[in-house]
Design a protein around this motif. Structure first.
Motif, mmCIF file in Angstrom:
data_model
loop_
_atom_site.group_PDB
_atom_site.id
_atom_site.type_symbol
_atom_site.label_atom_id
_atom_site.label_comp_id
_atom_site.label_asym_id
_atom_site.label_seq_id
_atom_site.Cartn_x
_atom_site.Cartn_y
_atom_site.Cartn_z
ATOM 1 N N ILE A 238 0.831 -1.208 0.000
ATOM 2 C CA ILE A 238 0.000 0.000 0.000
ATOM 3 C C ILE A 238 0.867 1.260 0.000
ATOM 4 N N LEU A 239 1.909 1.263 0.852
ATOM 5 C CA LEU A 239 2.766 2.439 0.948
ATOM 6 C C LEU A 239 3.552 2.682 -0.343
ATOM 7 N N THR A 240 4.085 1.624 -0.927
ATOM 8 C CA THR A 240 4.872 1.779 -2.150
ATOM 9 C C THR A 240 4.037 2.404 -3.263
ATOM 10 N N VAL A 241 2.877 1.833 -3.511
ATOM 11 C CA VAL A 241 2.003 2.340 -4.579
ATOM 12 C C VAL A 241 1.582 3.779 -4.296
ATOM 13 N N THR A 242 1.179 4.045 -3.070
ATOM 14 C CA THR A 242 0.696 5.387 -2.723
ATOM 15 C C THR A 242 1.812 6.423 -2.791
ATOM 16 N N GLN A 243 2.952 6.126 -2.172
ATOM 17 C CA GLN A 243 4.040 7.106 -2.117
ATOM 18 C C GLN A 243 4.614 7.419 -3.498
ATOM 19 N N VAL A 244 4.866 6.392 -4.295
ATOM 20 C CA VAL A 244 5.440 6.626 -5.621
ATOM 21 C C VAL A 244 4.448 7.373 -6.511
ATOM 22 N N THR A 245 3.185 6.956 -6.491
ATOM 23 C CA THR A 245 2.175 7.607 -7.333
ATOM 24 C C THR A 245 1.977 9.066 -6.939
ATOM 25 N N VAL A 246 1.750 9.308 -5.645
ATOM 26 C CA VAL A 246 1.542 10.685 -5.175
ATOM 27 C C VAL A 246 2.828 11.492 -5.322
ATOM 28 N N GLY A 247 3.985 10.864 -5.071
ATOM 29 C CA GLY A 247 5.259 11.571 -5.209
ATOM 30 C C GLY A 247 5.471 12.092 -6.621
ATOM 31 N N ILE A 248 5.136 11.270 -7.614
ATOM 32 C CA ILE A 248 5.279 11.693 -9.011
ATOM 33 C C ILE A 248 4.296 12.809 -9.339
ATOM 34 N N LEU A 249 3.035 12.618 -8.944
ATOM 35 C CA LEU A 249 2.005 13.615 -9.253
ATOM 36 C C LEU A 249 2.238 14.932 -8.498
ATOM 37 N N ALA A 250 2.751 14.823 -7.258
ATOM 38 C CA ALA A 250 2.976 16.019 -6.445
ATOM 39 C C ALA A 250 4.373 16.608 -6.643
ATOM 40 N N VAL B 157 6.316 21.410 -4.491
ATOM 41 C CA VAL B 157 5.492 20.209 -4.374
ATOM 42 C C VAL B 157 4.080 20.572 -3.928
ATOM 43 N N SER B 158 3.183 19.607 -4.116
ATOM 44 C CA SER B 158 1.785 19.791 -3.694
ATOM 45 C C SER B 158 1.641 19.387 -2.231
ATOM 46 N N ILE B 159 0.710 20.024 -1.525
ATOM 47 C CA ILE B 159 0.531 19.753 -0.099
ATOM 48 C C ILE B 159 0.067 18.326 0.174
ATOM 49 N N VAL B 160 -0.532 17.673 -0.837
ATOM 50 C CA VAL B 160 -0.983 16.297 -0.634
ATOM 51 C C VAL B 160 0.192 15.384 -0.312
ATOM 52 N N ALA B 161 1.392 15.744 -0.799
ATOM 53 C CA ALA B 161 2.580 14.948 -0.511
ATOM 54 C C ALA B 161 2.877 14.943 0.987
ATOM 55 N N LEU B 162 2.621 16.070 1.658
ATOM 56 C CA LEU B 162 2.855 16.149 3.102
ATOM 57 C C LEU B 162 1.896 15.239 3.857
ATOM 58 N N TYR B 163 0.634 15.189 3.411
ATOM 59 C CA TYR B 163 -0.346 14.316 4.065
ATOM 60 C C TYR B 163 0.060 12.850 3.924
ATOM 61 N N VAL B 164 0.513 12.468 2.748
ATOM 62 C CA VAL B 164 0.922 11.082 2.511
ATOM 63 C C VAL B 164 2.166 10.747 3.346
ATOM 64 N N ALA B 165 3.126 11.678 3.433
ATOM 65 C CA ALA B 165 4.327 11.444 4.228
ATOM 66 C C ALA B 165 3.975 11.250 5.701
ATOM 67 N N ALA B 166 3.033 12.046 6.207
ATOM 68 C CA ALA B 166 2.615 11.924 7.607
ATOM 69 C C ALA B 166 1.934 10.578 7.853
ATOM 70 N N ALA B 167 1.055 10.161 6.931
ATOM 71 C CA ALA B 167 0.368 8.875 7.072
ATOM 72 C C ALA B 167 1.372 7.725 7.016
ATOM 73 N N LEU C 139 7.192 23.450 0.829
ATOM 74 C CA LEU C 139 5.925 24.190 0.824
ATOM 75 C C LEU C 139 6.086 25.581 1.443
ATOM 76 N N ALA C 140 7.068 25.716 2.355
ATOM 77 C CA ALA C 140 7.295 27.000 3.017
ATOM 78 C C ALA C 140 8.135 27.957 2.162
ATOM 79 N N GLY C 141 8.524 27.498 0.987
ATOM 80 C CA GLY C 141 9.266 28.383 0.093
ATOM 81 C C GLY C 141 10.725 28.032 -0.076
ATOM 82 N N TYR C 142 11.122 26.863 0.369
ATOM 83 C CA TYR C 142 12.512 26.418 0.230
ATOM 84 C C TYR C 142 12.533 25.092 -0.527
ATOM 85 N N PRO C 143 12.353 25.129 -1.862
ATOM 86 C CA PRO C 143 12.245 23.903 -2.670
ATOM 87 C C PRO C 143 13.427 22.949 -2.531
#
Length: 307
Positions: free
Chosen positions: A37-49, A129-139, A188-192
């Motif tokens: 579950i983590l592999t699929v979610t992280q890689v997919t969201v990581g690419i999109l975000a 990056v998109s903020i959704v990446a932060l939610y996935v990293a936290a989960a 997200l805070a401005g330091y890519p």
């Protein structure tokens, strides 16, 4: 001098072996489910975000998935009984599995490090990056920490070094997810630039842990002895056996989570061979009962009181 070995190698009881194998299999399959579950979610969201750190963490989860199958394979083989080609059993399959886990971590870490360095060479090209990446990293952080605690509790219950190694592998994922989350938050805070820096830190963490696992397992495969405290405890057990006047040349070598012991015991030279043999058998039995020892070879030396 007479060389005595009371009987063939003593193995763990069938119930202990079964419990260890079942615990290894159960924890590995739980980890498989979580890491799929983590592999699929992280890689997919990581690419999109557009988060390199999250993609790197997803690849780390994929390495865990491969490691889980290594554990399942080792668990299947290590529970086999002793045979002609493996008279001491197959316990070292677990040590070999720990070595594979370490090498796997090293390879993954080097790959992640290289990718992060390439990004840092062109910091202006690092996207926001998109903020959704932060939610996935936290989960992912929460899921991996819970998985680590479950696997470590199981490993300690059945006293399996291989499962302990795999549990700490999961903890390395939890730590890497924390670093990745901080990198994404910085982005997200401005330091890519913090996102690839997070990926670089994760790569270094993985390399360090992989080297530690591989180095430790390699030494065990080269017949490393038990620690000094364990050797001293075995000596005390020998000397507490009635009839044993002394013990020397105690040698141990790791055999998975167990060990093999060779020792010279000193027994009164004036008694019969049969009586001396019985004392050696009693000393061997005590060691097998009180320590995590697979087999004991006792070499009887005659002892004479000093006049």
């Amino acid at each position: 001098m007479n060389l005595h070995e009371a009987s063939g190698p003593i193995e763990e009881s069938e119930s202990d072996k079964r419990a260890r194998a079942e615990a290894a299999s159960r924890s590995a399959w739980v980890s498989v489910g979580v890491n799929v579950i983590l592999t699929v979610t992280q890689v997919t969201v990581g690419i999109l975000a557009r988060s390199q750190g999250l993609v790197a963490d997803g690849i780390h989860s994929l390495s865990d998935l491969l490691a889980d199958f290594v554990v399942l394979l080792a668990s299947h083989h290590s529970k086999k009984d002793a045979d002609k080609d493996h008279p001491y059993g197959h316990q070292r399959y677990e040590t070999a599995a720990s070595l594979v886990l370490g090498l796997l971590l090293l390879a993954v870490g080097v790959g992640m490090l290289w990718s992060a360095i390439k990004k840092l060479e062109a910091p202006e090209a690092v996207p926001a990056v998109s903020i959704v990446a932060l939610y996935v990293a936290a989960a992912a952080l929460v899921a991996k920490e819970l998985l680590f605690r479950y696997m470590l509790a199981t490993a300690k219950r059945v006293k399996s070094g291989m499962l302990v190694a795999n549990a700490w592998h999961a903890r390395s994922d939890a730590a890497s997810s924390l670093v990745v989350g901080l990198g994404i938050a910085g982005n997200l805070a401005g330091y890519p630039i913090l996102d690839p820096i997070a990926a670089l830190v994760v790569g270094l963490m993985i390399i360090k842990m992989g080297f530690a696992f591989a180095w430790d397992a390699l030494h065990d495969l080269m017949d490393r002895s038990a620690d000094e405290a364990e050797v001293q405890a075995i000596e005390r057990t020998l000397l507490s056996t009635p009839g044993v006047q002394g013990a020397h040349d105690i040698r141990t070598r790791k055999m998975g989570d167990l060990m093999v012991v060779d020792v010279h015991v000193e027994i009164d030279a004036s008694i019969s061979v049969e009586a001396g043999h019985d004392i050696a058998v009693a000393a061997r039995k005590r060691i097998l009962e009180r320590h995590r020892v697979l087999n004991v070879m006792t070499h009887v030396d005659p002892w004479k009181p000093r006049i």
